[in-house]
Design a protein around this motif. Structure first.
Motif, PDB file in Angstrom:
ATOM      1  N   ALA A 303      16.882  -0.992 100.689  1.00 28.93           N
ATOM      2  CA  ALA A 303      18.317  -1.276 100.555  1.00 28.93           C
ATOM      3  C   ALA A 303      19.155  -0.423 101.496  1.00 28.93           C
ATOM      4  CB  ALA A 303      18.762  -1.052  99.108  1.00 28.93           C
ATOM      5  N   PHE A 304      18.620   0.735 101.876  1.00 31.71           N
ATOM      6  CA  PHE A 304      19.376   1.673 102.716  1.00 31.71           C
ATOM      7  C   PHE A 304      18.874   1.697 104.158  1.00 31.71           C
ATOM      8  CE2 PHE A 304      18.977   3.232  98.337  1.00 31.71           C
ATOM      9  CZ  PHE A 304      20.317   3.162  97.945  1.00 31.71           C
ATOM     10  N   ALA A 305      17.811   0.930 104.451  1.00 25.26           N
ATOM     11  CA  ALA A 305      17.227   0.947 105.799  1.00 25.26           C
ATOM     12  C   ALA A 305      18.096   0.155 106.760  1.00 25.26           C
ATOM     13  CB  ALA A 305      15.809   0.373 105.770  1.00 25.26           C
ATOM     14  N   ASP A 306      18.269   0.707 107.970  1.00 19.79           N
ATOM     15  CA  ASP A 306      19.026  -0.001 108.993  1.00 19.79           C
ATOM     16  C   ASP A 306      18.468   0.218 110.391  1.00 19.79           C
ATOM     17  OD1 ASP A 306      19.638   2.629 109.326  1.00 19.79           O
ATOM     18  OD2 ASP A 306      21.812   2.403 109.183  1.00 19.79           O
ATOM     19  N   ALA A 307      17.306   0.883 110.462  1.00 19.33           N
ATOM     20  CA  ALA A 307      16.664   1.152 111.748  1.00 19.33           C
ATOM     21  C   ALA A 307      15.160   1.027 111.578  1.00 19.33           C
ATOM     22  CB  ALA A 307      17.032   2.547 112.253  1.00 19.33           C
ATOM     23  N   ALA A 308      14.443   0.825 112.672  1.00 21.47           N
ATOM     24  CA  ALA A 308      12.998   0.602 112.607  1.00 21.47           C
ATOM     25  C   ALA A 308      12.281   1.764 111.942  1.00 21.47           C
ATOM     26  CB  ALA A 308      12.453   0.363 114.016  1.00 21.47           C
ATOM     27  N   TRP A 309      12.674   3.010 112.279  1.00 21.65           N
ATOM     28  CA  TRP A 309      11.965   4.163 111.717  1.00 21.65           C
ATOM     29  C   TRP A 309      12.124   4.229 110.199  1.00 21.65           C
ATOM     30  CZ3 TRP A 309      14.284   7.830 108.746  1.00 21.65           C
ATOM     31  CH2 TRP A 309      15.690   7.932 108.807  1.00 21.65           C
ATOM     32  N   PHE A 310      13.312   3.809 109.711  1.00 25.26           N
ATOM     33  CA  PHE A 310      13.550   3.824 108.272  1.00 25.26           C
ATOM     34  C   PHE A 310      12.693   2.756 107.589  1.00 25.26           C
ATOM     35  CE2 PHE A 310      17.271   5.088 105.305  1.00 25.26           C
ATOM     36  CZ  PHE A 310      16.426   5.111 104.204  1.00 25.26           C
ATOM     37  N   ALA A 374      21.289  -5.376  99.009  1.00 26.69           N
ATOM     38  CA  ALA A 374      21.012  -4.165  98.229  1.00 26.69           C
ATOM     39  C   ALA A 374      20.527  -4.501  96.827  1.00 26.69           C
ATOM     40  CB  ALA A 374      22.260  -3.292  98.169  1.00 26.69           C
ATOM     41  N   ALA A 375      21.108  -5.547  96.220  1.00 29.54           N
ATOM     42  CA  ALA A 375      20.715  -5.927  94.864  1.00 29.54           C
ATOM     43  C   ALA A 375      19.243  -6.335  94.803  1.00 29.54           C
ATOM     44  CB  ALA A 375      21.606  -7.075  94.371  1.00 29.54           C
ATOM     45  N   LEU A 376      18.790  -7.033  95.837  1.00 29.66           N
ATOM     46  CA  LEU A 376      17.392  -7.455  95.871  1.00 29.66           C
ATOM     47  C   LEU A 376      16.459  -6.254  95.849  1.00 29.66           C
ATOM     48  CD1 LEU A 376      15.038  -9.431  96.292  1.00 29.66           C
ATOM     49  CD2 LEU A 376      15.496  -9.291  98.757  1.00 29.66           C
ATOM     50  N   TRP A 377      16.689  -5.299  96.753  1.00 28.75           N
ATOM     51  CA  TRP A 377      15.755  -4.188  96.888  1.00 28.75           C
ATOM     52  C   TRP A 377      15.872  -3.204  95.728  1.00 28.75           C
ATOM     53  CZ3 TRP A 377      12.386  -6.056  99.868  1.00 28.75           C
ATOM     54  CH2 TRP A 377      12.746  -6.841 100.954  1.00 28.75           C
ATOM     55  N   LEU A 378      17.081  -2.968  95.246  1.00 32.07           N
ATOM     56  CA  LEU A 378      17.223  -2.111  94.073  1.00 32.07           C
ATOM     57  C   LEU A 378      16.635  -2.794  92.841  1.00 32.07           C
ATOM     58  CD1 LEU A 378      20.814  -0.687  94.680  1.00 32.07           C
ATOM     59  CD2 LEU A 378      18.603   0.442  95.076  1.00 32.07           C
ATOM     60  N   GLY A 379      16.720  -4.125  92.803  1.00 31.66           N
ATOM     61  CA  GLY A 379      16.070  -4.865  91.728  1.00 31.66           C
ATOM     62  C   GLY A 379      14.558  -4.699  91.771  1.00 31.66           C
TER      63      GLY A 379
END
Length: 438
Positions: A303-310, A374-379
């Motif tokens: 939910a918080f990822a925004d780059a390849a390394w993350f 975010a809801a998907l991944w936090l779910g």
């Protein structure tokens, strides 16, 4: 050097020859598993089908797989492991070639349906045979080694499939069919039947397990375990449905997604052989709960990822959970399956993955569209936590059932009507079966 030698002996030593034939069949099969990697691209880029039409074809493959797992499990118990595996592999190889030459959409769809059915029919028979030939004390090691072979073969297949597709897409189907036939030949020449006909007692802890597939469905302990696996698989399958979409919306290319997801296979190949020693002697329910928690955290961080390394970091985390989950799952399935119904139980468990494969993209897409990324991944994180708690709560009941089944299996012939189990087959060839590659 001696430490490495001791580790290698502890990891691979003492397993039956039959197991190594099965392991070799798994590796060969997965090395040729080209079609599943590139099927969606083949249907849209090479054949010109729309994305919806390609989705329908893939859905038919999944539907065929659901039928195949249940049918294969029943046949493995009634007909035998060996004939089921031979039929499944040869049927899959035939349908692989038919799918490669099919042109009309309805033929492609029919080919995908039958291919899924034959390919997945091998899964329960293979799992039942592995349990037949590997002693209980060695099953954790055996399933870990087999899981390692699956991931090594699949990682190599992804690279080889890309090279083959550049030359000719038909080559994907031909090579895939060839490796499937090769596995069938290993089964035919090196593996013998392992199913043992046993009479079940009329009463006692195994009584609910007499009969057909309905007996497995009435086993509330096992069905509950399968239900938890469906929930976990719904989370896990997001990595091939919603993860590439999320990465694309962050401006990352499909090639970057491929590199990120490859971390999963590389980590498993590098570290899976060490897992048995890490979890040996520990509570299986505790290990499964920890695995669910780690998988949930890994997917939740997306939910918080925004780059390849993350994204790589998130894959590393949930892969660690996967590595703990797989061998523990496999050994527990084996011990919860009555000897006379192993094929059916394996088929029912395999069905849980077919259900998740069908439902995960639908559920994930709905949640993402209606409530946001975010809801998907936090779910997913929340679902991992729920599964972890459920494993801890249901663990004592499962272990009690395992002890009951061990008691039944230990009853010698002439007492309670149950034939004493024959010793694990070690010598003569027994067959290698991995699922027919797709």
């Amino acid at each position: 050097m001696r430490t490495v030698r001791n580790w290698f002996q502890d990891t691979t030593g003492g397993l039956p020859r039959t197991f190594w034939y099965l392991w070799a069949g798994t590796l060969v099969n997965r090395l040729g598993s080209f079609v599943i990697v590139f099927l969606a691209i083949y249907l849209t880029a090479e054949r010109g089908f729309s994305e919806f039409q390609a989705g329908v074809v893939l859905g038919l493959w999944g539907a065929g797989g659901a039928v195949g797992t249940l049918t294969g499990g029943t046949l493995a118990d009634r007909w035998g492991r060996r004939p089921t595996l031979l039929t499944a592999h040869l049927g899959a190889a035939t349908m692989m070639l038919a799918l490669g030459f099919a042109r009309e959409l309805w033929l492609v769809g029919l080919g995908a349906l039958l291919l899924g059915m034959f390919a997945e029919a091998a899964r329960p028979a293979f799992g039942a045979m592995m349990v037949d030939v590997v002693p209980e004390r060695d099953r954790l090691r055996a399933f870990t080694l087999n899981y390692w072979a699956i991931n090594l073969g699949f990682a190599c297949a992804a690279i080889l499939a890309g090279l083959a597709a550049e030359a000719n897409y038909l080559l994907l189907f031909v090579v895939d069919a060839t490796t499937t036939v090769t596995t069938a030949l290993i089964i035919f020449f090196k593996v013998r039947e392992t199913r043992r006909v046993r009479a079940e007692p009329a009463t006692g802890p195994a009584a609910p397990h007499r009969g057909g597939l309905g007996s497995a469905l009435r086993d509330r302990v096992f069905v509950g375990f399968v239900g938890l696996n469906i929930l976990m698989a719904l989370v896990f399958m997001q990595h091939i449905s919603m993860l590439p979409i999320a990465m694309g919306q962050d401006g990352l290319s499909p090639a970057t997604y491929g590199s990120v997801i490859a971390v999963n296979g590389v980590l498993i190949v590098a570290g899976q052989l060490f897992v048995p020693r890490l979890i040996r002697g520990r509570s299986r329910s505790g290990v499964l709960a920890l695995a669910a928690l780690i998988v949930g955290v890994g997917f939740g961080l997306t939910a918080f990822a925004d780059a390849a390394w993350f994204y790589v970091l998130t894959v590393l985390i949930w892969t660690l959970g996967e590595m703990l989950n797989s061998p523990s799952n496999s050994t527990l399935i084996a011990e919860l399956s009555p000897a006379a119904l192993r094929g059916r139980y394996q088929g029912l468990f395999s069905l849980s993955w077919s259900v998740a494969t069908f439902a995960a993209p639908i559920a994930g897409g709905f949640v993402r569209e209606q409530f946001g990324n975010a809801a998907l991944w936090l779910g997913c994180a929340a679902l991992g936590g729920v599964v972890a708690v459920a494993h801890l709560l249901s663990g004592p009941v499962r272990e009690r059932r395992v002890r009951e089944l061990r008691t039944v299996d230990a009853v010698p012939a002439g007492r309670g009507g149950v034939a004493a189990p024959a010793p694990a087959v070690e010598a003569a060839p027994t067959r290698p079966s991995a699922t027919a590659n797709v």
